[in-house]
Enzyme design. Sequence first.
Site, mmCIF file in Angstrom:
data_model
loop_
_atom_site.group_PDB
_atom_site.id
_atom_site.type_symbol
_atom_site.label_atom_id
_atom_site.label_comp_id
_atom_site.label_asym_id
_atom_site.label_seq_id
_atom_site.Cartn_x
_atom_site.Cartn_y
_atom_site.Cartn_z
ATOM 1 N N SER A 197 35.073 -0.808 -31.778
ATOM 2 C CA SER A 197 35.635 -2.122 -31.465
ATOM 3 C C SER A 197 36.972 -1.974 -30.768
ATOM 4 C CB SER A 197 35.806 -2.936 -32.746
ATOM 5 O OG SER A 197 36.479 -4.156 -32.484
ATOM 6 N N SER A 222 -5.409 8.719 4.626
ATOM 7 C CA SER A 222 -4.979 7.341 4.845
ATOM 8 C C SER A 222 -3.899 7.049 3.814
ATOM 9 C CB SER A 222 -6.157 6.380 4.658
ATOM 10 O OG SER A 222 -5.709 5.050 4.460
ATOM 11 N N SER A 223 -2.993 6.148 4.152
ATOM 12 C CA SER A 223 -2.018 5.725 3.130
ATOM 13 C C SER A 223 -2.730 5.219 1.882
ATOM 14 C CB SER A 223 -1.113 4.624 3.685
ATOM 15 O OG SER A 223 -0.372 5.079 4.790
ATOM 16 N N SER A 270 0.815 -1.216 0.000
ATOM 17 C CA SER A 270 0.000 0.000 0.000
ATOM 18 C C SER A 270 0.846 1.261 0.000
ATOM 19 C CB SER A 270 -0.899 0.016 1.239
ATOM 20 O OG SER A 270 -0.101 0.021 2.414
ATOM 21 N N GLY A 271 2.146 1.116 0.228
ATOM 22 C CA GLY A 271 3.016 2.282 0.348
ATOM 23 C C GLY A 271 2.916 2.962 1.698
ATOM 24 N N THR A 272 2.309 2.290 2.675
ATOM 25 C CA THR A 272 2.102 2.885 4.002
ATOM 26 C C THR A 272 3.412 3.324 4.644
ATOM 27 O OG1 THR A 272 0.105 1.566 4.372
ATOM 28 C CG2 THR A 272 1.213 2.438 6.330
ATOM 29 N N HIS A 329 9.267 -7.800 -46.561
ATOM 30 C CA HIS A 329 9.753 -9.146 -46.214
ATOM 31 C C HIS A 329 11.275 -9.214 -46.301
ATOM 32 C CE1 HIS A 329 5.612 -10.755 -46.445
ATOM 33 N NE2 HIS A 329 5.488 -9.929 -47.472
ATOM 34 N N ILE A 378 32.813 1.717 -36.816
ATOM 35 C CA ILE A 378 31.798 2.593 -36.234
ATOM 36 C C ILE A 378 30.493 1.810 -36.122
ATOM 37 C CG2 ILE A 378 30.475 4.729 -36.489
ATOM 38 C CD1 ILE A 378 33.462 5.161 -35.948
ATOM 39 N N HIS A 422 2.475 16.129 15.464
ATOM 40 C CA HIS A 422 2.394 14.666 15.482
ATOM 41 C C HIS A 422 2.281 14.166 14.037
ATOM 42 C CE1 HIS A 422 0.978 10.592 16.281
ATOM 43 N NE2 HIS A 422 1.253 10.777 17.572
#
Length: 460
Positions: free
Chosen positions: A315, A136-137, A95-97, A185, A322, A126
């Site tokens: 190389s 909420s998360s 949830s990523g809380t 093709h 190139i 707080h």
Amino acid sequence: MRQENDSLGIVEVPEDKLYGAQTARSQKYFSWAPEVMPKEVIRALVLIKQCAAKANHDLGFLDSKYCDMIVSAASEILEGGFEEHFPLKVWQTGSGTQSNMNVNEVIANLAIQRHGGVVGSKTPIHPNDHVNKSQSSNDVFPTAMHIAAVINLKKKLIPAMDHLQRALDAKVAEFRDCVKIGRTHLMDAVPMTLGQEFSGYSNQIRQSLERVAFSLTHMYELAIGGTAVGTGLNVPNGFIDKVIHYLRQETGEPFVAASNYFSALSNHDTLVNAHGVLATLACALTKIATDLSFLGSGPRCGLGELLFPENEPGSSIMPGKINPTQCEALQMVCAQVIGNNQAVIMGGSRGNFELNVMKPVIIYNFLQSVDILAGGMQAFADYFVSGLRVNKPRLKEYLDNSLMLVTALTPVLGYDKCSKMALKAFHDNINLKEACIQMGYLSAEEFDRLVVPESMVGKF
């Protein structure tokens, strides 16, 4: 170390860090991988806290003093320099809380510190009661996901796509008179111009731009206000409108309230769809990069129709080589994005009842795809496409030797005679004109009048 308390007891927290007990717990149990929560998500979370504080204050649910402290701390964090205080990994609660609480704790402790208080005391600010108030998360994190996705698509991906399209359009104009043999093709086909070929590439990017723009429509819908399960429990009347007003004000983006909060929390179909658009773009870029690699292959023993910019030696053993390194880098980017798409699909499928529980992996892969696509396209445009040159002698050589020029004669001679002519030229290793004359179909003058590659390239 300092000691902090949470609902489960005492936790040791590094003295010099602004996060608190819940972040420290997450670090203990989820520190086994290098992938940290993207900074774009952290910024979005901080922004949400700032706007929520203003909304709560406007509605009379947060004192001016506390609001000012939260807003000031959030502003300071948004200015940068606090990255070390957001250490949590992508691999955490679905949830990523934990990241939501990480942001709550840092904002609270920074506000406390700036006003002479004791970090970790939760006084006077707080992390839950004030910074996370009315939230909420479960609604904050998906809101942050959408904000981060929108901002990064619009500030990174779309400009890079536009830049690449303009680079391709410049080559469309530059190569408009360069007649060449087309291929279907992987085999020789009828003539076209190199400009026409590049116009197809440009249109792929143009259409992808349109798809990206359309995918933003539902991404502007934000889950904030749904709180735990989508019912809006503990959200005061007017909060949603207020917080979205401030988010619009701060970002300049047209965010709106979710049309259905139960959907906004329980699934991420919008991001799954949008990442599908990124995967489609990756498919287009893979085709473009592959084509250009082949068109410039050689230089002596390949197609050699294009000459690559000489950016670096190719190389460690073969001097003078190139390679199409920008093409290869972009192809790897596209492979990663297509792989990320599967992870996003799997993450999106894990919406269990009222909450999707793979949110971090969805947004991590989404933002990584945006970053590498944007960077890859920018470099591809600047260091490869813009420096491409045409090898005109090689184009003429292929035109003169192409057997598919016979297509211009089918209205005059019919399909069967033209087939015999092309096969004779191929088996006898002569050109088409020689085969036509030997078979008595046309004179040299008639052939030259009817077979003009420049007149076969159409109107587009």
